[in-house]
Design a protein around this motif. Structure first.
Motif, short mmCIF file in Angstrom:
data_model
loop_
_atom_site.label_atom_id
_atom_site.label_comp_id
_atom_site.label_asym_id
_atom_site.label_seq_id
_atom_site.Cartn_x
_atom_site.Cartn_y
_atom_site.Cartn_z
N PRO A 151 57.60 65.42 -52.70
CA PRO A 151 57.27 64.29 -53.57
C PRO A 151 56.20 64.61 -54.60
CG PRO A 151 57.42 63.58 -51.27
CD PRO A 151 57.49 65.07 -51.27
N ASP A 152 55.19 65.42 -54.21
CA ASP A 152 54.08 65.65 -55.14
C ASP A 152 54.42 66.67 -56.23
OD1 ASP A 152 54.23 67.83 -53.51
OD2 ASP A 152 52.11 67.91 -52.99
N GLN A 153 55.61 67.29 -56.14
CA GLN A 153 56.00 68.25 -57.17
C GLN A 153 56.56 67.57 -58.42
OE1 GLN A 153 58.49 70.66 -54.40
NE2 GLN A 153 57.34 72.42 -55.16
N GLY A 154 57.05 66.34 -58.24
CA GLY A 154 57.56 65.59 -59.38
C GLY A 154 58.88 66.09 -59.93
N LEU A 155 59.59 66.93 -59.20
CA LEU A 155 60.86 67.48 -59.67
C LEU A 155 62.05 66.67 -59.20
CD1 LEU A 155 60.10 71.27 -59.01
CD2 LEU A 155 59.85 69.99 -61.15
N THR A 156 61.91 66.02 -58.06
CA THR A 156 62.98 65.21 -57.47
C THR A 156 62.40 63.86 -57.10
OG1 THR A 156 63.97 67.22 -56.55
CG2 THR A 156 64.73 65.11 -55.65
N PRO A 157 63.13 62.78 -57.38
CA PRO A 157 62.61 61.45 -57.01
C PRO A 157 62.36 61.34 -55.52
CG PRO A 157 64.51 61.28 -58.48
CD PRO A 157 64.42 62.71 -58.06
N GLY A 158 61.35 60.58 -55.15
CA GLY A 158 61.04 60.32 -53.75
C GLY A 158 61.27 58.86 -53.43
N PRO A 159 60.98 58.44 -52.21
CA PRO A 159 60.41 59.25 -51.13
C PRO A 159 61.46 60.01 -50.33
CG PRO A 159 60.64 56.98 -50.42
CD PRO A 159 61.08 57.01 -51.86
N VAL A 160 61.00 60.93 -49.51
CA VAL A 160 61.87 61.67 -48.61
C VAL A 160 62.32 60.75 -47.48
CG1 VAL A 160 62.03 63.64 -47.05
CG2 VAL A 160 60.67 63.81 -49.14
N ALA A 161 63.58 60.85 -47.10
CA ALA A 161 64.10 60.12 -45.95
C ALA A 161 64.30 61.11 -44.81
CB ALA A 161 65.42 59.44 -46.30
N ILE A 162 63.96 60.70 -43.59
CA ILE A 162 64.08 61.60 -42.44
C ILE A 162 64.57 60.81 -41.24
CG2 ILE A 162 61.66 61.29 -41.79
CD1 ILE A 162 61.70 64.27 -40.87
N THR A 163 65.46 61.42 -40.46
CA THR A 163 66.00 60.75 -39.28
C THR A 163 65.37 61.30 -38.01
OG1 THR A 163 67.84 62.28 -38.82
CG2 THR A 163 68.20 60.63 -40.53
N THR A 164 65.19 60.44 -37.02
CA THR A 164 64.78 60.76 -35.65
C THR A 164 63.38 61.36 -35.53
OG1 THR A 164 67.05 61.01 -34.89
CG2 THR A 164 65.36 62.03 -33.53
N PHE A 165 63.08 62.40 -36.31
CA PHE A 165 61.76 63.02 -36.24
C PHE A 165 60.79 62.15 -37.04
CE2 PHE A 165 58.45 66.07 -37.54
CZ PHE A 165 58.13 66.62 -36.31
N HIS A 166 60.35 61.08 -36.43
CA HIS A 166 59.51 60.09 -37.10
C HIS A 166 58.05 60.27 -36.70
CE1 HIS A 166 63.21 57.21 -37.52
NE2 HIS A 166 63.31 58.30 -38.28
N PRO A 173 65.76 63.35 -51.65
CA PRO A 173 66.04 64.30 -50.56
C PRO A 173 66.10 63.60 -49.21
CG PRO A 173 63.76 64.50 -51.28
CD PRO A 173 64.42 63.53 -52.22
N ALA A 174 66.82 64.21 -48.29
CA ALA A 174 66.95 63.67 -46.94
C ALA A 174 66.85 64.81 -45.93
CB ALA A 174 68.28 62.93 -46.77
N ILE A 175 66.31 64.49 -44.76
CA ILE A 175 66.19 65.45 -43.66
C ILE A 175 66.89 64.83 -42.46
CG2 ILE A 175 64.64 66.75 -42.18
CD1 ILE A 175 62.54 66.56 -44.38
N VAL A 176 67.83 65.56 -41.89
CA VAL A 176 68.67 65.01 -40.83
C VAL A 176 68.48 65.84 -39.56
CG1 VAL A 176 71.02 64.43 -40.13
CG2 VAL A 176 70.33 64.21 -42.54
#
Length: 561
Positions: free
Chosen positions: A458-473, A502-505
């Protein structure tokens, strides 16, 4: 150096300041080397970060959820150190840990200060050094939680109370400064962790009064202005949080959090009665070799007012913690000052053969436990870079335990303690280095590294945020990626990709994620995979980082071509 010369070098504030400096050296490696820890540390740090971002220094929140468990004191301290040395946007954990390091140093300084007055300059310094270098306090000194600062506040309050008590026993008038430190330390402990400080202070006062069959000494505490001082420290925020949450903070903090710990094993943190006694040799290392001598001193010299005070500081609070159904390793930390002072008092007289033999055995046993824990960590989660750190940990712990034991058996108790402290501090620093190199345990930093390598952070400003992440909360990931991090499920991860985020699964969500992708026609690219171990849940995890499908570059067709 002869004893008179040593005492001269430790005279006045030099002994307490040297003990505080030693505590700084012992706690600094954990502060600098360890990644953000789950779960409590990262929750504290993230809540503080949100205070700085929002400008709301009354209400305490983790993302959008209220965090109404502890008072605001540690959050304010963390906010001050972060504002002074870094920023919330930097996402660096070290500045959030500085109040804990300061709390540990305060504990050692207060312990050495009162020990110097009660048992002499050398014993006072040794008491502070013992407390500040215990594995428990030097570990808490490098973690952004309440416990090291609570230990500092309670130790200061009890040290001042000891000075007041001893003055009344000598038919002298207690000094106003000592009264101020007593009430100030008590108020600070309440602002840090609610009534926990009172659990140590109040039973000690009651036990002393029953033992002496005299409560008149308590009349000299300055109640008339001491209680208003506590109210002045705690009251403004207590009123503000009551108004801001319509009383919800107290219902959650007292009714649910504290009440749950009293009536049952909150958050599955249970344990058997006697657990703290079993853990004591490990948590007090490297001073473990003096534990039997401390207990013997507490019994054999209980007629001495100073020793009697330490017994009353230690015993009732320890019993309460043992009987409470909720147990965590650090709960007895506010009583460690009493143990350190009893150890130092034991050094003022020859230590008996039985205490020396049992102490030597306990010291070796604690060192072996540390070595075994290090070997297990290296075997289960280690990398090649961890081997050097682990080897140093084992060598230093062995020298501290075995070397200290041999010297103690030869009746050189002070030399044994100093040897154990030097190598114990080195072992603790090496252990922090070892943990840092156990990469499978650092899942959140590995995920952030993967995001950064692919331009998705998110802090790089290259890809819109926020990041989404499953299970590993886990809170550490939220702390490293920001308040808006989306803790979601497979459907939420697909939605994030469809929105260009971006997403993390996690592997357990992979099938549901694929089905949602197919059903919605969403396209994403798997750019990295992170494997590790979630030590908070005890599960191995495999997480795949997905980048959104980049739009095709726009082309311009000129007329006539």
């Amino acid at each position: 150096m002869t004893r008179p010369n040593l005492d001269r070098h430790l005279a006045g504030w030099r002994g307490p300041l040297l003990a505080a400096l030693l505590t700084l050296v012992a706690g600094l490696p954990s502060l600098l080397l360890l990644p953000p820890l789950d779960r409590d540390e990262s929750r504290y740090a993230q809540a503080t970060s949100q205070m700085l971002e929002s400008g709301d220094y009354v209400d305490i929140r983790f993302q959008d959820e209220p965090r109404w468990k502890k008072p605001v004191g540690i959050y304010w301290m963390q906010a001050a150190t972060v504002a002074a040395t870094s920023s919330a946007e930097a996402r660096q954990i070290a500045p959030y840990r500085l109040p804990s390091l300061a709390g540990a140093m305060l504990a050692a300084l207060a312990c050495a200060w009162v020990g110097s007055a009660l048992f002499g300059q050398r014993a006072g310094f040794l008491a502070g050094a013992i407390l500040g270098t215990t594995f428990l306090l030097s570990s808490e000194a490098g973690i952004a939680k309440t416990d090291a600062m609570l230990c500092g506040a309670v130790t200061l309050s009890m040290a001042a109370l000891a000075r007041i008590y001893l003055a009344t026993q000598a038919a002298e008038a207690p000094k106003r400064l000592h009264k101020f430190l007593f009430w100030g330390g008590l108020g600070l402990s309440i602002l840090i962790k609610g009534p926990i400080g009172l659990i140590v202070v109040a039973p000690a006062m009651v036990m002393l009064s029953i033992w002496d069959r005299d409560i008149r000494w308590m009349e000299r505490l300055g109640w008339g202005w001491g209680l208003p001082l506590v109210a002045l420290i705690v009251g403004p925020w207590a009123i503000a949080i009551t108004i801001a949450t319509d009383g919800g903070f107290w219902r959650e903090a007292v009714g649910h959090d504290l009440g749950g710990k009293i009536t049952g094993a909150a958050e599955s943190h249970g344990g058997f009665i006697g657990m703290y006694a079993v853990l004591a040799p490990l948590l007090l290392f490297p001073a473990t070799l003096l534990l039997p001598a401390a207990l013997s001193t507490g019994w054999s010299r209980r007629a001495e007012p100073a020793v009697r005070f330490m017994v009353c500081w230690l015993v009732p609070a320890w019993v309460i913690f043992e009987l409470a159904p909720t147990k965590l390793w650090h709960y007895t930390l506010p009583t460690f000052g009493a143990i350190a002072l009893l150890m130092a008092a034991a050094l003022t007289q020859p230590i008996g053969k039985i205490s020396r033999r049992i102490g030597a055995g306990l010291g070796v046993w604690a060192a072996l436990l540390i070595c075994a824990i290090t070997v297990y960590g290296l075997t289960a989660y280690g990398t090649s870079t961890a081997q050097t750190w682990a080897a140093l940990t084992i060598v230093f712990a062995a020298v501290a335990g075995v070397g200290g034991a041999l010297v103690l058996l030869n009746r050189a108790a002070v030399s044994a303690l100093l040897l154990a402290i030097v190598f114990g501090v080195l072992a603790h620093a090496s252990l922090a280095g070892t943990i840092r190199q156990l990469k499978p345990l650092s899942v959140s930093p590995l995920l952030v590294k993967a995001l950064e390598q692919n331009g998705l952070a998110p802090d790089q400003g290259l890809t819109p945020g926020p990041v989404a992440i499953t299970t590993f909360h886990e809170p550490s990931f939220v702390f490293l990626t920001g308040r808006d991090t989306q803790l979601t499920d497979a459907a939420g991860a697909v939605r994030a990709l469809s929105e260009g985020r971006p997403a993390i699964v996690e592997a357990r969500d992979a099938e549901a994620f694929r089905q949602q992708m197919a059903a919605t026609g969403t396209v994403g690219r798997a750019v990295s995979t992170v494997q590790g171990h979630n030590y908070s849940s005890g599960d191995d995890v495999v997480l795949t980082v997905y980048a959104p499908q980049r739009p095709a570059p726009e082309t311009t067709i000129e007329p006539g071509r």
